[in-house]
Scaffold this motif. Structure first.
Motif, PDB file in Angstrom:
ATOM      1  N   ARG A 118       0.971  -0.992   0.256  1.00 23.62           N
ATOM      2  CA  ARG A 118      -0.078   0.134   0.031  1.00 23.62           C
ATOM      3  C   ARG A 118       1.022   1.225   0.014  1.00 23.62           C
ATOM      4  O   ARG A 118       1.958   1.146   0.601  1.00 23.62           O
ATOM      5  CB  ARG A 118      -1.041   0.018   1.025  1.00 23.62           C
ATOM      6  N   ASP A 119       0.392   2.476  -0.478  1.00 24.20           N
ATOM      7  CA  ASP A 119       1.021   3.600  -0.227  1.00 24.20           C
ATOM      8  C   ASP A 119      -0.068   4.516   0.178  1.00 24.20           C
ATOM      9  O   ASP A 119      -1.067   4.825  -0.456  1.00 24.20           O
ATOM     10  CB  ASP A 119       1.384   4.153  -2.096  1.00 24.20           C
ATOM     11  N   ASN A 120      -0.015   4.811   1.371  1.00 24.31           N
ATOM     12  CA  ASN A 120      -0.677   5.809   2.246  1.00 24.31           C
ATOM     13  C   ASN A 120      -1.020   6.795   1.572  1.00 24.31           C
ATOM     14  O   ASN A 120      -1.868   7.799   1.794  1.00 24.31           O
ATOM     15  CB  ASN A 120      -0.522   5.669   3.747  1.00 24.31           C
ATOM     16  N   THR A 121       0.331   7.517   1.005  1.00 18.52           N
ATOM     17  CA  THR A 121       0.061   8.880   0.750  1.00 18.52           C
ATOM     18  C   THR A 121      -0.742   9.035  -0.534  1.00 18.52           C
ATOM     19  O   THR A 121      -1.203  10.122  -1.012  1.00 18.52           O
ATOM     20  CB  THR A 121       1.831   9.214   0.163  1.00 18.52           C
ATOM     21  N   LYS A 122      -0.873   7.822  -1.520  1.00 11.77           N
ATOM     22  CA  LYS A 122      -1.782   7.970  -2.494  1.00 11.77           C
ATOM     23  C   LYS A 122      -3.282   7.274  -2.167  1.00 11.77           C
ATOM     24  O   LYS A 122      -3.958   7.090  -3.308  1.00 11.77           O
ATOM     25  CB  LYS A 122      -1.106   7.169  -3.630  1.00 11.77           C
TER      26      LYS A 122
END
Length: 121
Positions: free
Chosen positions: A71-75
């Motif tokens: 996962r990429d929490n910033t995206k």
């Protein structure tokens, strides 16, 4: 609230694809994230689930060692990296969110529209 999958396509056996699941209207990290797939004539099958409480990811035996969740929490986006693909991986793949990981699809609240993965030579 919306989940949008992308990244499906046609790939040869042994190839790789990375599916994306982009969330809008809510924070993806707060929920369990499941990936499911449904092949023609078959029931929807849970592929993986990542817990919101401890971040652990569970995989169905048939994909262990080949598929990886990230996962990429910033995206606000989750991913499913699929390597060493086999013909039997052919299906429509869905991401879904729920309060906790479950084998039961109806315990997930929000679903994406699905993305087709076809593994064929």
């Amino acid at each position: 609230v919306q989940l949008v999958e992308s990244g499906g396509g046609l790939v040869q056996p042994g190839g790789s694809l990375r599916l994306s699941c982009a969330a809008s209207g809510f924070t993806l990290d707060y929920y369990a994230i499941g990936w499911f797939r449904q092949a023609p004539g078959k029931e929807r099958e849970g592929v993986s689930c990542t817990s919101s409480s401890n971040g652990s990811t569970y995989y169905v035996d048939s994909v262990k060692g080949r598929f990886t969740f990230s996962r990429d929490n910033t995206k606000n986006t989750a991913y499913l990296q699929m390597n060493s693909l086999k013909a039997e991986d052919t299906a429509v793949y869905y991401c879904a969110t729920g309060q906790a990981c479950s084998d039961y699809a109806d315990e997930y609240n929000y679903w994406g529209q699905g993305t087709q993965v076809t593994v064929s030579s």
